[in-house]
Design a protein around this motif. Structure first.
Motif, mmCIF file in Angstrom:
data_model
loop_
_atom_site.group_PDB
_atom_site.id
_atom_site.type_symbol
_atom_site.label_atom_id
_atom_site.label_comp_id
_atom_site.label_asym_id
_atom_site.label_seq_id
_atom_site.Cartn_x
_atom_site.Cartn_y
_atom_site.Cartn_z
ATOM 1 N N GLN A 13 13.865 12.768 -7.157
ATOM 2 C CA GLN A 13 12.565 12.696 -7.818
ATOM 3 C C GLN A 13 12.696 12.078 -9.205
ATOM 4 N N LEU A 14 13.773 12.399 -9.900
ATOM 5 C CA LEU A 14 14.030 11.841 -11.233
ATOM 6 C C LEU A 14 14.141 10.320 -11.168
ATOM 7 N N ARG A 15 14.804 9.795 -10.139
ATOM 8 C CA ARG A 15 15.015 8.352 -10.048
ATOM 9 C C ARG A 15 13.712 7.606 -9.740
ATOM 10 N N ILE A 16 12.755 8.294 -9.121
ATOM 11 C CA ILE A 16 11.466 7.668 -8.831
ATOM 12 C C ILE A 16 10.529 7.757 -10.028
ATOM 13 N N ASP A 17 10.416 8.970 -10.607
ATOM 14 C CA ASP A 17 9.519 9.171 -11.739
ATOM 15 C C ASP A 17 9.893 10.452 -12.480
ATOM 16 N N PRO A 18 10.670 10.359 -13.561
ATOM 17 C CA PRO A 18 11.077 11.558 -14.292
ATOM 18 C C PRO A 18 9.899 12.402 -14.786
ATOM 19 N N LYS A 19 8.780 11.728 -15.099
ATOM 20 C CA LYS A 19 7.636 12.460 -15.625
ATOM 21 C C LYS A 19 7.022 13.396 -14.594
ATOM 22 N N ALA A 20 7.364 13.208 -13.326
ATOM 23 C CA ALA A 20 6.834 14.064 -12.264
ATOM 24 C C ALA A 20 7.693 15.303 -12.022
ATOM 25 N N LEU A 21 8.813 15.427 -12.738
ATOM 26 C CA LEU A 21 9.670 16.596 -12.556
ATOM 27 C C LEU A 21 8.924 17.869 -12.957
ATOM 28 N N PRO A 22 9.144 18.965 -12.253
ATOM 29 C CA PRO A 22 8.411 20.204 -12.552
ATOM 30 C C PRO A 22 8.848 20.816 -13.875
ATOM 31 N N THR A 23 7.891 21.236 -14.673
ATOM 32 C CA THR A 23 8.182 21.884 -15.951
ATOM 33 C C THR A 23 7.467 23.234 -16.010
ATOM 34 N N GLY A 24 7.856 24.040 -16.985
ATOM 35 C CA GLY A 24 7.284 25.373 -17.087
ATOM 36 C C GLY A 24 7.969 26.328 -16.136
ATOM 37 N N ASN A 25 7.306 27.405 -15.767
ATOM 38 C CA ASN A 25 7.884 28.436 -14.904
ATOM 39 C C ASN A 25 7.473 28.227 -13.448
ATOM 40 N N PHE A 26 8.434 28.358 -12.550
ATOM 41 C CA PHE A 26 8.170 28.200 -11.122
ATOM 42 C C PHE A 26 9.349 28.803 -10.341
ATOM 43 N N VAL A 39 0.844 -1.187 0.000
ATOM 44 C CA VAL A 39 0.000 0.000 0.000
ATOM 45 C C VAL A 39 0.880 1.238 0.000
ATOM 46 N N THR A 40 0.679 2.141 -0.939
ATOM 47 C CA THR A 40 1.448 3.369 -1.003
ATOM 48 C C THR A 40 0.529 4.551 -0.770
ATOM 49 N N LYS A 41 1.104 5.652 -0.438
ATOM 50 C CA LYS A 41 0.348 6.864 -0.161
ATOM 51 C C LYS A 41 0.752 7.930 -1.165
ATOM 52 N N ASN A 42 -0.172 8.338 -1.990
ATOM 53 C CA ASN A 42 0.010 9.417 -2.960
ATOM 54 C C ASN A 42 0.793 9.019 -4.199
ATOM 55 N N ARG A 43 1.906 8.317 -4.056
ATOM 56 C CA ARG A 43 2.745 8.011 -5.208
ATOM 57 C C ARG A 43 2.647 6.532 -5.557
ATOM 58 N N ASN A 44 2.516 6.238 -6.829
ATOM 59 C CA ASN A 44 2.415 4.855 -7.283
ATOM 60 C C ASN A 44 3.815 4.262 -7.445
ATOM 61 N N ILE A 45 4.200 3.394 -6.537
ATOM 62 C CA ILE A 45 5.519 2.768 -6.564
ATOM 63 C C ILE A 45 5.380 1.349 -7.112
ATOM 64 N N THR A 46 6.117 1.039 -8.149
ATOM 65 C CA THR A 46 5.995 -0.255 -8.811
ATOM 66 C C THR A 46 6.790 -1.329 -8.072
ATOM 67 N N GLN A 47 6.462 -2.567 -8.363
ATOM 68 C CA GLN A 47 7.221 -3.676 -7.805
ATOM 69 C C GLN A 47 8.645 -3.662 -8.334
ATOM 70 N N GLU A 48 8.801 -3.229 -9.562
ATOM 71 C CA GLU A 48 10.138 -3.111 -10.153
ATOM 72 C C GLU A 48 10.996 -2.173 -9.331
ATOM 73 N N PHE A 49 10.424 -1.060 -8.902
ATOM 74 C CA PHE A 49 11.142 -0.099 -8.059
ATOM 75 C C PHE A 49 11.530 -0.751 -6.733
ATOM 76 N N ALA A 56 16.769 -3.981 -2.043
ATOM 77 C CA ALA A 56 17.490 -5.257 -2.087
ATOM 78 C C ALA A 56 18.670 -5.270 -1.117
ATOM 79 N N GLY A 57 18.730 -4.281 -0.225
ATOM 80 C CA GLY A 57 19.795 -4.248 0.777
ATOM 81 C C GLY A 57 21.115 -3.688 0.284
ATOM 82 N N LYS A 58 21.093 -3.016 -0.890
ATOM 83 C CA LYS A 58 22.320 -2.441 -1.428
ATOM 84 C C LYS A 58 22.071 -1.010 -1.908
ATOM 85 N N ALA A 59 23.146 -0.234 -1.929
ATOM 86 C CA ALA A 59 23.085 1.115 -2.482
ATOM 87 C C ALA A 59 23.535 1.074 -3.934
ATOM 88 N N GLU A 60 23.142 2.084 -4.671
ATOM 89 C CA GLU A 60 23.637 2.261 -6.040
ATOM 90 C C GLU A 60 24.706 3.352 -6.010
#
Length: 319
Positions: free
Chosen positions: A203-216, A51-61, A67-71
């Motif tokens: 944020q990019l590593r979780i979901d690049p499509k969620a990165l902010p675009t446009g002016n902010f 169960v996730t809250k707000n963000r859809n996290i895949t099993q692949e993620f 897996a007990g290791k860092a990248e």
């Protein structure tokens, strides 16, 4: 059938109907109360979360990051400093861990109140003439909730002295900054919760499509504001996303950052380019810092601390 028997049969039927209605009402009421009184709990940092809250996290993620290791990724670095390009190395270390939301530090043990984060430790090492620079930032970004980073810290050491800055995400962004420069010294202040450049890497590593675009509005990378001695605050920015790159431009700072990444999961960061006016006086010119990936490994590096493990640095191209 006699009249008394008919009355008895009718009364018995009505009695059972009333009991049935009461049981149905009790069941519905109890179910509703149970759902209303069940508290929402924060997921803990393990790979069995369903169960996730707000963000859809895949099993692949989950399979990759829990897996007990860092990248660990190493990069060749061409760093602009004092109007010249400097050769060096950089590293990005991504790892998931449990985070304590109140005091905002790594949790020693799992607990339902912990916040699972994707931590990014980013390092840069290069020399300017006789003396070395060492720069490191740490960003703690929630995995399962679409919120700002809980905490960002950055330190810079060189032979003139060192600097440290930290943002804690509470009611506002609480900033504490320390520097050996007279005009910066020790400062504590608050900022509105605008986009943090440092959090975009996670944020990019979780979901690049969620990165902010446009002016902010965005708060630049801490190391840039320290090197350029500009105020740590939000500036007008523009984000542009393609299938394999994300560009963040700051018109008033004459600066842009482009992060290049693979289009498929796990969205490996292949390198980045940062263009800005560097140097002082006659040496000031527009230069572009560049980083290019050397190698990526998965490792429980915190246990690789014996002399026998030093070969891993050679494998990463850091020695």
């Amino acid at each position: 059938m006699s009249f008394p028997k008919k009355v008895f049969k009718l009364e018995r039927t009505l009695f059972f109907l009333m009991v049935a209605v009461a049981l149905i009402a009790l069941f519905v009421n109890c179910k509703g109360n149970t759902e209303a009184s069940t508290p929402e709990t924060m997921p803990i940092a393990n790979s069995t979360l369903n169960v996730t809250k707000n963000r859809n996290i895949t099993q692949e993620f989950k399979d990759y990051w829990y897996a007990g290791k860092a990248e660990i990724s190493s990069y060749t670095l061409e760093q602009a400093r004092y109007g010249e390009m400097r050769d060096g190395t950089a590293a990005l270390i991504f790892v998931t861990e449990d985070f304590l939301p109140e005091i905002q530090v790594k949790a020693d043990r799992q607990n339902d109140s912990n916040v699972p984060v994707l931590k990014v430790n980013a390092t840069k090492n290069f020399n300017t003439g006789i003396y070395p620079y060492s720069v490191m930032s740490s960003t703690f970004y929630p995995v399962f909730e679409e919120k700002h980073a809980i905490k960002v810290s950055q330190s810079m050491q060189e032979w003139c002295g060192h600097q440290y800055a930290q943002i804690n995400n509470r009611t506002q962004f609480e900033v504490n900054s320390h520097s050996y420069f007279e005009g910066e010294a020790d400062k504590s202040f608050t900022l509105e919760k605008d986009i943090l450049e440092n959090e975009l890497w996670a944020q990019l590593r979780i979901d690049p499509k969620a990165l902010p675009t446009g002016n902010f509005k965005a708060i630049p990378d801490f190391s840039f504001t320290r090197m350029k001695h500009v105020p740590l605050k939000a500036y007008d920015a523009k984000g542009t996303l393609t299938a394999t790159s994300y560009t963040l431009a700051y018109p008033k700072l004459n600066r842009s950052l482009t992060i290049n990444f693979s289009s498929a999961f796990p969205y490996t960061i292949e390198g980045w380019e940062e263009t800005f006016v560097d140097g002082y006086g006659a040496r000031a010119k527009e230069l572009t810092t560049k980083a290019t990936r050397i190698k990526t490994i998965k490792s429980a590096y915190w246990g690789k601390n014996s002399n026998a493990d030093a070969g891993l640095r050679t494998e990463l191209g850091l020695e």
